[in-house]
Design an enzyme around this catalytic site. Structure first.
Site, short mmCIF file in Angstrom:
data_model
loop_
_atom_site.label_atom_id
_atom_site.label_comp_id
_atom_site.label_asym_id
_atom_site.label_seq_id
_atom_site.Cartn_x
_atom_site.Cartn_y
_atom_site.Cartn_z
N ASP A 34 -24.64 3.88 8.83
CA ASP A 34 -24.67 2.65 9.85
C ASP A 34 -25.48 1.58 9.12
O ASP A 34 -25.18 0.53 8.96
CB ASP A 34 -25.37 3.01 11.08
CG ASP A 34 -24.67 3.78 11.91
OD1 ASP A 34 -23.37 4.18 11.71
OD2 ASP A 34 -25.22 4.64 12.64
N LYS B 52 8.39 1.80 0.48
CA LYS B 52 9.01 1.33 -0.43
C LYS B 52 10.43 2.01 -0.94
O LYS B 52 11.25 1.63 -1.02
CB LYS B 52 8.08 1.03 -1.69
CG LYS B 52 6.75 -0.09 -1.11
CD LYS B 52 6.10 -0.31 -2.13
CE LYS B 52 5.09 0.98 -2.92
NZ LYS B 52 4.23 1.41 -1.64
N THR B 53 9.92 2.99 -1.22
CA THR B 53 11.08 4.25 -1.47
C THR B 53 12.18 4.36 -0.57
O THR B 53 13.27 4.52 -0.81
CB THR B 53 10.57 5.40 -2.07
OG1 THR B 53 9.47 5.24 -3.17
CG2 THR B 53 11.43 6.28 -2.61
N HIS C 69 -28.18 8.64 20.08
CA HIS C 69 -27.81 8.05 19.26
C HIS C 69 -26.00 7.37 19.46
O HIS C 69 -25.90 6.04 19.10
CB HIS C 69 -27.57 8.76 17.81
CG HIS C 69 -27.20 7.96 16.58
ND1 HIS C 69 -28.12 7.63 15.85
CD2 HIS C 69 -25.94 7.45 16.06
CE1 HIS C 69 -27.28 7.12 14.66
NE2 HIS C 69 -25.83 7.13 15.06
N GLU C 70 -25.30 8.13 19.86
CA GLU C 70 -23.93 7.78 20.21
C GLU C 70 -23.95 6.96 21.43
O GLU C 70 -23.16 5.83 21.33
CB GLU C 70 -22.84 8.71 20.29
CG GLU C 70 -22.70 9.75 18.97
CD GLU C 70 -22.26 9.01 17.86
OE1 GLU C 70 -21.39 7.77 18.03
OE2 GLU C 70 -22.79 9.18 16.85
N PRO D 146 1.00 -1.22 0.06
CA PRO D 146 -0.09 0.01 -0.03
C PRO D 146 0.91 1.16 -0.02
O PRO D 146 1.95 1.20 0.30
CB PRO D 146 -0.85 -0.22 1.22
CG PRO D 146 -0.50 -1.50 1.52
CD PRO D 146 0.60 -2.11 1.18
N THR E 42 3.96 2.88 2.91
CA THR E 42 4.71 1.78 3.74
C THR E 42 6.06 1.91 3.64
O THR E 42 6.73 1.10 4.43
CB THR E 42 4.03 0.28 3.19
OG1 THR E 42 4.18 0.35 1.97
CG2 THR E 42 2.39 0.20 3.66
#
Length: 611
Positions: free
Chosen positions: A495, A198-199, A414-415, A193, A196
């Protein structure tokens, strides 16, 4: 030489009735040196000029003295200079003279194109068009690489680092391997991805190996002119063979390495010829002894099979998202030089950041430092790191958001519904924080600390997925219990989408439906980059099977809804207490939430995570 500048401020004279004001030469030079002149037009014989200043006023000099440095002065002060053409009667030779410049222009372009294709002037050998040579690779070359990065600076990707350390040993101690008949790998491809490292790994290899290092991006091979990409590949490998042993690093190789002939409407012939040249140079008739090619991409699924075969890219190294231990190490690297408070625990931060790449963690610590600076603090604390994490994950906090009491109460319940159901579902993730502070497009959010083993393994049980659906429905169920079915809002739309998606995957992908059975019925359209996958005929599904899938999805959703409603009705005091505390404080921590569960009589030990 030019007369000395008059030491006075430039003041534009008022225009005469005719619109053009006469100027003395000294006034003209003063205006030029004060950068007040925008444009100058000379007569054909050079004895007169018309000047325009920055305010649009026009001035003329009828008797212009000969000054050999005048043009240099105008150029130094960025004055636009124009010379009027000489006016004369058109003769028979005028038409021929008018064709000379176009003929020279097109002739030069012709020679340039032939030089690129055949090695003539302008080709790899130089010539009159050498500086404009498009066939040169443009690779950045470091004969003694000093990238400032070594393997000690790369953490969190131990598997990939081990593979690359062997490559460095190949380059430094090649005799030890060749004595045993081992062949040095010709190519390594780093896939994973974005963000991460690579370079960063390629830079570390360059810093450790101490051999010439050629770096180039895949997009630099792509050009509008036919044959330029292949020519640049040849030039790159020609330079590398002269400097062998060496390393070539091609970043974002998917720009030229995609599957040939994969497009439905035909491929890009120029890009495919460039790829063919790369294939030939890496493992063709002549070979390339002493050259190791390292490529990086986050789209390895679109690369051509001939590019990935052994003999070209012998090793495919996956640079994946870091695990818990890797995130702790990466956070330690990116917190160097940042004054942290003594109670900051990087392990706790790492637990809240599953799925974060190394670049994301670096950005997290940078945002935390910015938050601390905004508060005029000299150290970075847990609050700043938490605020930075919320900003990165969910968006900035809406500081000036005005909410009515009714809306705030609705969001609080709601939460609270999400949090209470999540706390009472067995073997579910632990509630980390509940907030009704608007962020991004959300009016409030409930944070869960993911289980590290589940995230790293990617294995989720049927019980967990059913619990996940119940937690997602907890907010809508709480709205119905408190305000009635007629007062529910659209706040649960996201949701509901997640619930439907989870239920459908359980039925069509994971074989978690007794009636459908252990079969995979998902119809993927394939990657949009893979033309062959898009062109393939999809498996057909009968109407009875589709109806059965819909029935099973509805059954799973209804079961999750009933579970969430039962838990909230049985523990109404905890729901009310949490909503009340959210109305007062807007943000409730995990410790405060656990105290609410204790005070309201929830049976600790019966619901899993608080046992």
């Amino acid at each position: 030489m030019a007369p000395p500048a008059v030491q006075q401020e430039y003041v534009a004279p008022a225009a005469s009735s005719g619109g053009i004001q006469n100027w003395r030469y000294s006034e003209f030079i003063t205006a030029v040196e004060k950068d007040k002149v925008e444009k100058v037009t000379f007569s054909a014989d050079g004895t007169k000029l018309l000047a325009v200043d920055i305010d649009g006023n026009r001035f003329k000099l009828d008797a212009l003295p000969k000054d050999p440095e005048l043009l240099s002065t105008l150029t130094a002060h960025k004055v636009d200079v124009t010379v009027l053409p000489a006016q004369s009667a058109a003769g028979p030779g005028d038409f021929i003279r008018s064709l000379i410049f176009p003929a020279i222009l097109f002739g030069g372009l012709f020679l340039l194109s032939r030089g690129q294709g055949q090695g003539g002037p302008g080709g790899p050998g130089g010539g009159m068009f050498g500086p404009m040579d498009l066939s040169r690779s443009g690779a950045k070359v470091q004969m003694q690489p000093d990238t400032g990065v070594t393997f000690n600076d790369v953490v969190g990707v131990d598997g990939a680092k081990l593979e690359l350390e062997e490559v460095v040993q190949f380059l430094k101690e090649s005799d030890r391997f060749t004595a045993l008949g081992a062949r040095i790998p010709r190519g390594l491809i780093l896939e994973g991805p974005p963000g991460t490292g690579k370079t960063l790994l390629a830079r570390a290899v360059a810093g450790e190996a101490g051999v010439p290092f050629f770096s180039i991006s895949g997009s630099e091979f792509v050009e509008m002119f036919v044959g330029v990409g292949a020519s640049r590949v040849r030039d790159l490998f020609a330079q590398a063979k002269k400097a062998a042993p060496c390393i070539i690093f091609i970043d974002e190789i998917d720009a030229v390495g995609r599957q040939r002939g994969a497009g439905i409407a035909g491929g890009n012939d120029e890009r495919e010829q460039t790829l063919n040249q790369i294939l030939t140079e890496m493992d063709g008739f002549e070979g390339n002894p002493g050259i190791i090619v390292i490529a990086a991409t986050n789209r390895a699924d679109v690369l051509d099979a001939a590019l990935l075969r052994p003999g070209r890219f012998d090793r495919r190294i996956v640079v994946d998202l870091p695990d818990f231990a890797g995130r702790v190490a990466i956070l330690g690297v990116h917190s160097r030089g940042k004054p942290l408070e003594t109670d900051v625990d990087m392990a706790q931060v790492a637990r809240r950041t599953p799925g974060f790449s190394g670049a994301s963690l670096a950005n997290l610590m940078n945002e935390a430092a910015i938050f601390a600076a905004r508060k005029n603090k000299t150290t970075i604390g847990n609050d700043e790191i938490s605020d930075a994490l919320d900003r990165i994950s969910l968006g900035p906090e809406k500081k000036n958001a005005v909410q009515s009491v009714q809306r705030k109460e609705l969001v609080a319940y709601h939460e609270a519904g999400h949090a209470v159901v999540g706390a009472l579902i067995p073997d579910y993730d632990q509630v980390a924080k509940i907030s009704i502070v608007p962020r991004g497009g959300a009016g409030g959010l409930t944070f869960f600390a993911p289980n590290e083993d589940r995230v790293d393994s990617g294995l989720y049980t049927r019980q967990f997925l059913e619990g996940q659906m119940a937690v997602a429905l907890g907010g809508r169920v709480a709205e119905e219990i408190i305000f009635g079915e007629d007062e529910v809002t659209t706040g649960a739309s996201n949701d509901l989408e997640r619930v439907a998606s989870t239920a459908k995957m359980m039925v069509t992908r994971f074989g978690m439906s007794e009636r459908v059975g252990q079969v995979a019925l998902a119809q993927d359209g394939g990657s949009p980059f893979l033309g062959r996958s898009m062109a393939q005929q999809r498996a057909q599904m009968s109407g009875e099977t589709k109806a059965l899938i819909d029935q099973e999805v509805s059954r799973l959703v209804n079961q999750a809804y009933a579970k969430a409603k039962g838990l909230l009705l049985d523990n109404r005091p905890a729901l009310d207490a949490l909503a009340k505390l959210l109305m007062e404080k807007e943000t409730v921590t995990a410790e405060e939430f656990q105290q609410i569960l204790n005070d309201t009589g929830v049976k600790i030990g019966s619901y899993g995570i608080y046992a």
